[in-house]
Write a protein that holds these residues in place. Structure first.
Motif, PDB file in Angstrom:
ATOM      1  N   GLU A  25      14.108  45.671  50.039  1.00 27.72           N
ATOM      2  CA  GLU A  25      13.295  44.959  51.021  1.00 27.72           C
ATOM      3  C   GLU A  25      13.815  43.534  51.130  1.00 27.72           C
ATOM      4  OE1 GLU A  25       9.049  45.228  50.677  1.00 27.72           O
ATOM      5  OE2 GLU A  25       9.194  47.242  49.835  1.00 27.72           O
ATOM      6  N   ASN A  26      13.641  42.959  52.294  1.00 21.95           N
ATOM      7  CA  ASN A  26      14.145  41.617  52.519  1.00 21.95           C
ATOM      8  C   ASN A  26      13.178  40.900  53.451  1.00 21.95           C
ATOM      9  OD1 ASN A  26      15.635  39.343  53.501  1.00 21.95           O
ATOM     10  ND2 ASN A  26      17.517  40.389  52.876  1.00 21.95           N
ATOM     11  N   LYS A  27      12.812  39.674  53.099  1.00 22.29           N
ATOM     12  CA  LYS A  27      11.863  38.918  53.918  1.00 22.29           C
ATOM     13  C   LYS A  27      12.397  38.650  55.318  1.00 22.29           C
ATOM     14  CE  LYS A  27       9.377  36.733  50.169  1.00 22.29           C
ATOM     15  NZ  LYS A  27       7.994  37.050  50.325  1.00 22.29           N
ATOM     16  N   LYS A  28      13.718  38.662  55.484  1.00 21.29           N
ATOM     17  CA  LYS A  28      14.259  38.424  56.829  1.00 21.29           C
ATOM     18  C   LYS A  28      13.889  39.577  57.760  1.00 21.29           C
ATOM     19  CE  LYS A  28      18.922  40.252  56.983  1.00 21.29           C
ATOM     20  NZ  LYS A  28      20.337  40.015  57.096  1.00 21.29           N
ATOM     21  N   TYR A  29      13.707  40.779  57.235  1.00 19.21           N
ATOM     22  CA  TYR A  29      13.287  41.905  58.068  1.00 19.21           C
ATOM     23  C   TYR A  29      11.865  41.694  58.574  1.00 19.21           C
ATOM     24  CZ  TYR A  29      17.239  44.233  55.727  1.00 19.21           C
ATOM     25  OH  TYR A  29      18.468  44.559  55.227  1.00 19.21           O
ATOM     26  N   ILE A  30      11.034  41.107  57.734  1.00 17.75           N
ATOM     27  CA  ILE A  30       9.656  40.807  58.139  1.00 17.75           C
ATOM     28  C   ILE A  30       9.670  39.764  59.246  1.00 17.75           C
ATOM     29  CG2 ILE A  30       7.470  39.787  57.373  1.00 17.75           C
ATOM     30  CD1 ILE A  30       8.085  41.115  54.609  1.00 17.75           C
ATOM     31  N   ARG A  31      10.452  38.710  59.068  1.00 16.70           N
ATOM     32  CA  ARG A  31      10.574  37.679  60.123  1.00 16.70           C
ATOM     33  C   ARG A  31      11.094  38.291  61.418  1.00 16.70           C
ATOM     34  NH1 ARG A  31      12.644  34.809  55.765  1.00 16.70           N
ATOM     35  NH2 ARG A  31      14.783  35.103  56.484  1.00 16.70           N
ATOM     36  N   GLN A  32      12.045  39.195  61.291  1.00 20.12           N
ATOM     37  CA  GLN A  32      12.649  39.844  62.459  1.00 20.12           C
ATOM     38  C   GLN A  32      11.600  40.644  63.237  1.00 20.12           C
ATOM     39  OE1 GLN A  32      15.351  43.088  61.432  1.00 20.12           O
ATOM     40  NE2 GLN A  32      16.810  42.312  62.943  1.00 20.12           N
ATOM     41  N   THR A  33      10.796  41.440  62.548  1.00 15.84           N
ATOM     42  CA  THR A  33       9.796  42.242  63.260  1.00 15.84           C
ATOM     43  C   THR A  33       8.706  41.355  63.860  1.00 15.84           C
ATOM     44  OG1 THR A  33       8.593  42.709  61.210  1.00 15.84           O
ATOM     45  CG2 THR A  33      10.200  44.350  61.926  1.00 15.84           C
TER      46      THR A  33
ATOM     47  N   TRP B 240      10.713  50.757  58.559  1.00 23.38           N
ATOM     48  CA  TRP B 240      10.833  52.073  57.929  1.00 23.38           C
ATOM     49  C   TRP B 240      12.099  52.088  57.071  1.00 23.38           C
ATOM     50  CZ3 TRP B 240      11.472  57.319  60.936  1.00 23.38           C
ATOM     51  CH2 TRP B 240      11.471  58.370  60.026  1.00 23.38           C
ATOM     52  N   TYR B 241      11.908  52.155  55.762  1.00 28.68           N
ATOM     53  CA  TYR B 241      13.018  52.304  54.820  1.00 28.68           C
ATOM     54  C   TYR B 241      13.290  53.795  54.702  1.00 28.68           C
ATOM     55  CZ  TYR B 241      12.510  47.390  53.892  1.00 28.68           C
ATOM     56  OH  TYR B 241      12.464  46.019  54.040  1.00 28.68           O
ATOM     57  N   VAL B 242      14.215  54.267  55.494  1.00 28.77           N
ATOM     58  CA  VAL B 242      14.437  55.688  55.703  1.00 28.77           C
ATOM     59  C   VAL B 242      14.799  56.410  54.405  1.00 28.77           C
ATOM     60  CG1 VAL B 242      15.818  57.388  56.955  1.00 28.77           C
ATOM     61  CG2 VAL B 242      15.077  55.291  58.114  1.00 28.77           C
ATOM     62  N   PHE B 243      15.780  55.909  53.658  1.00 26.42           N
ATOM     63  CA  PHE B 243      16.222  56.598  52.447  1.00 26.42           C
ATOM     64  C   PHE B 243      15.195  56.520  51.324  1.00 26.42           C
ATOM     65  CE2 PHE B 243      20.727  55.633  54.018  1.00 26.42           C
ATOM     66  CZ  PHE B 243      20.801  56.843  54.684  1.00 26.42           C
ATOM     67  N   SER B 244      14.370  55.492  51.333  1.00 21.40           N
ATOM     68  CA  SER B 244      13.316  55.357  50.317  1.00 21.40           C
ATOM     69  C   SER B 244      12.033  56.047  50.739  1.00 21.40           C
ATOM     70  CB  SER B 244      13.045  53.880  50.039  1.00 21.40           C
ATOM     71  OG  SER B 244      14.214  53.258  49.540  1.00 21.40           O
ATOM     72  N   ASN B 245      11.967  56.461  52.000  1.00 26.34           N
ATOM     73  CA  ASN B 245      10.855  57.234  52.560  1.00 26.34           C
ATOM     74  C   ASN B 245       9.508  56.507  52.495  1.00 26.34           C
ATOM     75  OD1 ASN B 245      10.253  59.515  54.044  1.00 26.34           O
ATOM     76  ND2 ASN B 245       9.457  60.603  52.270  1.00 26.34           N
TER      77      ASN B 245
ATOM     78  N   LYS C 140       2.455  48.515  52.151  1.00 25.64           N
ATOM     79  CA  LYS C 140       3.439  49.578  51.918  1.00 25.64           C
ATOM     80  C   LYS C 140       2.752  50.933  52.105  1.00 25.64           C
ATOM     81  CE  LYS C 140       6.897  51.074  48.589  1.00 25.64           C
ATOM     82  NZ  LYS C 140       7.531  50.757  47.290  1.00 25.64           N
ATOM     83  N   ILE C 141       3.401  51.812  52.878  1.00 21.41           N
ATOM     84  CA  ILE C 141       2.842  53.141  53.159  1.00 21.41           C
ATOM     85  C   ILE C 141       3.873  54.176  52.714  1.00 21.41           C
ATOM     86  CG2 ILE C 141       2.006  54.698  54.954  1.00 21.41           C
ATOM     87  CD1 ILE C 141       1.471  52.104  56.650  1.00 21.41           C
TER      88      ILE C 141
ATOM     89  N   ASP D  38      11.311  49.175  63.070  1.00 22.11           N
ATOM     90  CA  ASP D  38      12.683  48.785  62.777  1.00 22.11           C
ATOM     91  C   ASP D  38      13.142  49.614  61.581  1.00 22.11           C
ATOM     92  OD1 ASP D  38      14.647  47.076  63.880  1.00 22.11           O
ATOM     93  OD2 ASP D  38      14.602  45.873  62.060  1.00 22.11           O
ATOM     94  N   TYR D  39      14.223  50.361  61.744  1.00 22.56           N
ATOM     95  CA  TYR D  39      14.731  51.242  60.698  1.00 22.56           C
ATOM     96  C   TYR D  39      15.681  50.484  59.788  1.00 22.56           C
ATOM     97  CZ  TYR D  39      13.282  54.754  64.135  1.00 22.56           C
ATOM     98  OH  TYR D  39      12.577  55.496  65.040  1.00 22.56           O
ATOM     99  N   LYS D  40      15.537  50.707  58.491  1.00 24.74           N
ATOM    100  CA  LYS D  40      16.452  50.132  57.514  1.00 24.74           C
ATOM    101  C   LYS D  40      16.974  51.277  56.645  1.00 24.74           C
ATOM    102  CE  LYS D  40      15.776  46.064  59.071  1.00 24.74           C
ATOM    103  NZ  LYS D  40      16.707  45.582  60.048  1.00 24.74           N
ATOM    104  N   PHE D  41      18.270  51.292  56.419  1.00 25.08           N
ATOM    105  CA  PHE D  41      18.887  52.377  55.666  1.00 25.08           C
ATOM    106  C   PHE D  41      19.321  51.947  54.269  1.00 25.08           C
ATOM    107  CE2 PHE D  41      19.080  53.566  60.072  1.00 25.08           C
ATOM    108  CZ  PHE D  41      18.652  54.875  60.017  1.00 25.08           C
TER     109      PHE D  41
END
Length: 87
Positions: free
Chosen positions: A36-44, A64-69, A83-84, A29-32
């Motif tokens: 970070e948000n716990k709702k993204y974890i629940r979503q995945t 994948w936090y695209v802008f933060s790489n 975190k990778i 799941d891409y985030k721009f």
């Protein structure tokens, strides 16, 4: 490309990317944004649960936090994440 998953209650979920091979299924799941948000974890985790109900095995989920790489590997069976950093 986004793939639609239709739930039993007729709701539609759209993971950004699902990659399927013979021995594993990977959800990304891409985030721009930068936060970070716990709702993204629940979503995945929800995506992984739906795919498991559809018969897919060995499911791995990433945000994948695209802008933060960097990637966040979401461990489906626990509350932990990893975190990778990407180069």
């Amino acid at each position: 490309n986004e793939a639609e998953i239709i739930t039993k209650s007729q709701n539609i979920r759209r993971p950004d990317r699902i990659m399927i091979s013979d021995n594993e299924t990977i959800v990304v799941d891409y985030k721009f944004g930068f936060d970070e948000n716990k709702k993204y974890i629940r979503q995945t985790k929800e995506y992984a649960s739906l795919l498991e109900k559809m018969g897919y095995e060995n499911i791995k989920t990433y945000i994948w936090y695209v802008f933060s790489n960097y990637l966040v590997k979401v461990l489906v069976d626990s509350d932990e994440t990893e975190k990778i950093e990407l180069e």
